[in-house]
Design a protein around this motif. Structure first.
Motif, PDB file in Angstrom:
ATOM      1  N   GLN A 167      40.509  45.411  43.763  1.00 63.58           N
ATOM      2  CA  GLN A 167      41.936  45.199  43.096  1.00 63.58           C
ATOM      3  C   GLN A 167      42.149  44.480  41.852  1.00 63.58           C
ATOM      4  N   HIS A 168      42.731  45.113  40.822  1.00 68.13           N
ATOM      5  CA  HIS A 168      42.966  44.470  39.653  1.00 68.13           C
ATOM      6  C   HIS A 168      44.494  44.469  39.529  1.00 68.13           C
ATOM      7  N   SER A 169      45.227  44.018  38.400  1.00 69.46           N
ATOM      8  CA  SER A 169      46.448  43.910  38.080  1.00 69.46           C
ATOM      9  C   SER A 169      46.715  44.405  36.681  1.00 69.46           C
ATOM     10  N   LYS A 202      46.633  41.673  30.213  1.00 68.70           N
ATOM     11  CA  LYS A 202      45.540  40.780  30.995  1.00 68.70           C
ATOM     12  C   LYS A 202      45.492  41.449  32.452  1.00 68.70           C
ATOM     13  N   CYS A 203      44.247  41.306  33.069  1.00 66.27           N
ATOM     14  CA  CYS A 203      44.188  41.370  34.612  1.00 66.27           C
ATOM     15  C   CYS A 203      44.850  40.255  35.214  1.00 66.27           C
ATOM     16  N   ALA A 204      45.802  40.354  36.251  1.00 66.08           N
ATOM     17  CA  ALA A 204      46.291  39.473  36.630  1.00 66.08           C
ATOM     18  C   ALA A 204      45.802  39.506  38.227  1.00 66.08           C
ATOM     19  N   GLU A 205      44.867  39.802  38.513  1.00 66.54           N
ATOM     20  CA  GLU A 205      44.268  39.735  40.035  1.00 66.54           C
ATOM     21  C   GLU A 205      42.829  39.179  39.869  1.00 66.54           C
ATOM     22  N   PHE A 206      42.889  38.153  40.678  1.00 66.71           N
ATOM     23  CA  PHE A 206      41.174  37.606  40.492  1.00 66.71           C
ATOM     24  C   PHE A 206      40.322  38.713  41.057  1.00 66.71           C
ATOM     25  N   CYS A 207      39.428  38.932  39.944  1.00 63.51           N
ATOM     26  CA  CYS A 207      38.660  40.316  40.576  1.00 63.51           C
ATOM     27  C   CYS A 207      37.090  40.055  40.329  1.00 63.51           C
ATOM     28  N   GLY A 208      36.508  39.026  40.028  1.00 56.80           N
ATOM     29  CA  GLY A 208      35.205  38.525  40.048  1.00 56.80           C
ATOM     30  C   GLY A 208      34.995  37.726  38.780  1.00 56.80           C
ATOM     31  N   LEU A 210      34.145  37.837  35.629  1.00 60.48           N
ATOM     32  CA  LEU A 210      34.706  38.032  34.115  1.00 60.48           C
ATOM     33  C   LEU A 210      36.117  38.328  34.026  1.00 60.48           C
ATOM     34  N   HIS A 211      36.594  38.074  35.136  1.00 61.56           N
ATOM     35  CA  HIS A 211      38.120  38.503  35.435  1.00 61.56           C
ATOM     36  C   HIS A 211      38.825  37.933  34.207  1.00 61.56           C
ATOM     37  N   ALA A 212      38.572  36.823  33.726  1.00 65.75           N
ATOM     38  CA  ALA A 212      39.606  36.021  32.615  1.00 65.75           C
ATOM     39  C   ALA A 212      39.297  36.683  31.393  1.00 65.75           C
ATOM     40  N   GLU A 213      38.149  37.491  31.240  1.00 68.75           N
ATOM     41  CA  GLU A 213      37.871  38.247  30.034  1.00 68.75           C
ATOM     42  C   GLU A 213      38.161  39.747  30.060  1.00 68.75           C
ATOM     43  N   MET A 214      39.126  39.992  30.871  1.00 69.40           N
ATOM     44  CA  MET A 214      39.413  41.410  31.248  1.00 69.40           C
ATOM     45  C   MET A 214      40.559  41.605  30.523  1.00 69.40           C
ATOM     46  N   ASN A 215      40.723  41.764  29.146  1.00 68.74           N
ATOM     47  CA  ASN A 215      41.880  41.723  28.543  1.00 68.74           C
ATOM     48  C   ASN A 215      42.155  43.271  27.682  1.00 68.74           C
TER      49      ASN A 215
HETATM   50 CU    CU Z   1      40.421  42.615  37.098  1.00 69.64          CU
END
Ligand code: CU
Length: 240
Positions: A167-169, A202-208, A210-215
């Motif tokens: 799941q992502h956001s 941004k991705c607003a759902e912690f997904c692993g 490199l979540h913070a770099e999913m822009n």
């Molecule tokens: Cu994500």
């Protein structure tokens, strides 16, 4: 001291209402509806806070025990009128906010009958793929290579959002738009931006890891520029 309660309360209320008016306005039809709702909530919450704090301060100052006064103060038990009032006021506030929220929800979730483009959004660990339906254009990228998609201003664009793995956001903070990206399900959100600019996504759902770099970036441009960009991308992708 009690004379100060009223002017201090009025000042506190003005500061809070002023602060809520300073919140940046989202440059989209849907985001503006959310902004308006935030504003109404902020004003009502400020009034409730100031009235409650002022009443507490007033009773602490006016009715505190005096050194010479050791007799028990007058005792009361129950007050039906007062109890009805403090039941009725919050009920009315909640019902009004509920109705206003439903009205704004209609604006935020409304689907444009004929969107300028439908963009299929596919989220994956840890990047994004954007496909312009029927146009043969795809933009994708991951960490250190943020994808930048282009959309027209003053036109509704539909995003159909899904995910490949977890799941992502899909989140555009400046536009106040957020929808979950869920594997096996498609969530749609229609957005009409009315100011040109680059909006960070941004991705607003912690997904692993490199979540913070999913822009990603949404660049909003005038409709003619958008069409020109789309045609250019079509040719580029066709020649690739
Ligand atoms: Cu994500």
């Amino acid at each position: 001291m009690t004379r100060l309660v009223r002017p201090i309360s009025c000042m506190a209320l003005l500061v809070m209402v002023g602060a809520s008016a300073c919140v940046p306005q989202a440059p989209s039809v849907q985001g503006r509806a959310v902004n308006q709702l935030y504003g109404i909530f902020a004003v009502i919450a400020s009034i409730i806070f100031v009235v409650t704090a002022a009443l507490i301060a007033l009773s602490m100052l006016r009715y505190r025990a005096k050194p010479s006064d050791d007799a028990l103060p007058a005792q009361f038990e129950g007050n039906v009128k007062l109890e009805l009032i403090w039941f009725a006021i919050p009920t009315v506030i909640v019902v009004v906010l509920f109705i206003l929220t439903l009205q704004k929800l209609d604006v935020v979730t409304e689907r444009a009958p004929d969107p300028e483009s439908i963009i299929e959004v596919d989220a994956y660990q840890w990047g994004w793929s954007f496909t312009y339906r029927g146009e043969g254009v795809n933009i994708s990228g991951g960490p250190h290579n943020d994808p930048e998609l282009v959309v027209p201003i003053d036109r509704a664009v539909a995003f159909e959002i899904s995910a490949e793995d977890v799941q992502h956001s899909f989140y555009l903070p400046r536009l106040l738009i957020k929808r979950d990206a869920i594997p096996g399900r498609t969530n749609r959100v229609d957005v009409e931006i009315d100011e040109p600019g680059r909006y960070i996504g941004k991705c607003a759902e912690f997904c692993g890891l490199l979540h913070a770099e999913m822009n990603f970036v949404v660049r909003a441009v005038p409709p003619l520029e958008y069409r020109a960009w789309l045609n250019e991308r079509k040719q580029d992708d066709g020649n690739a």
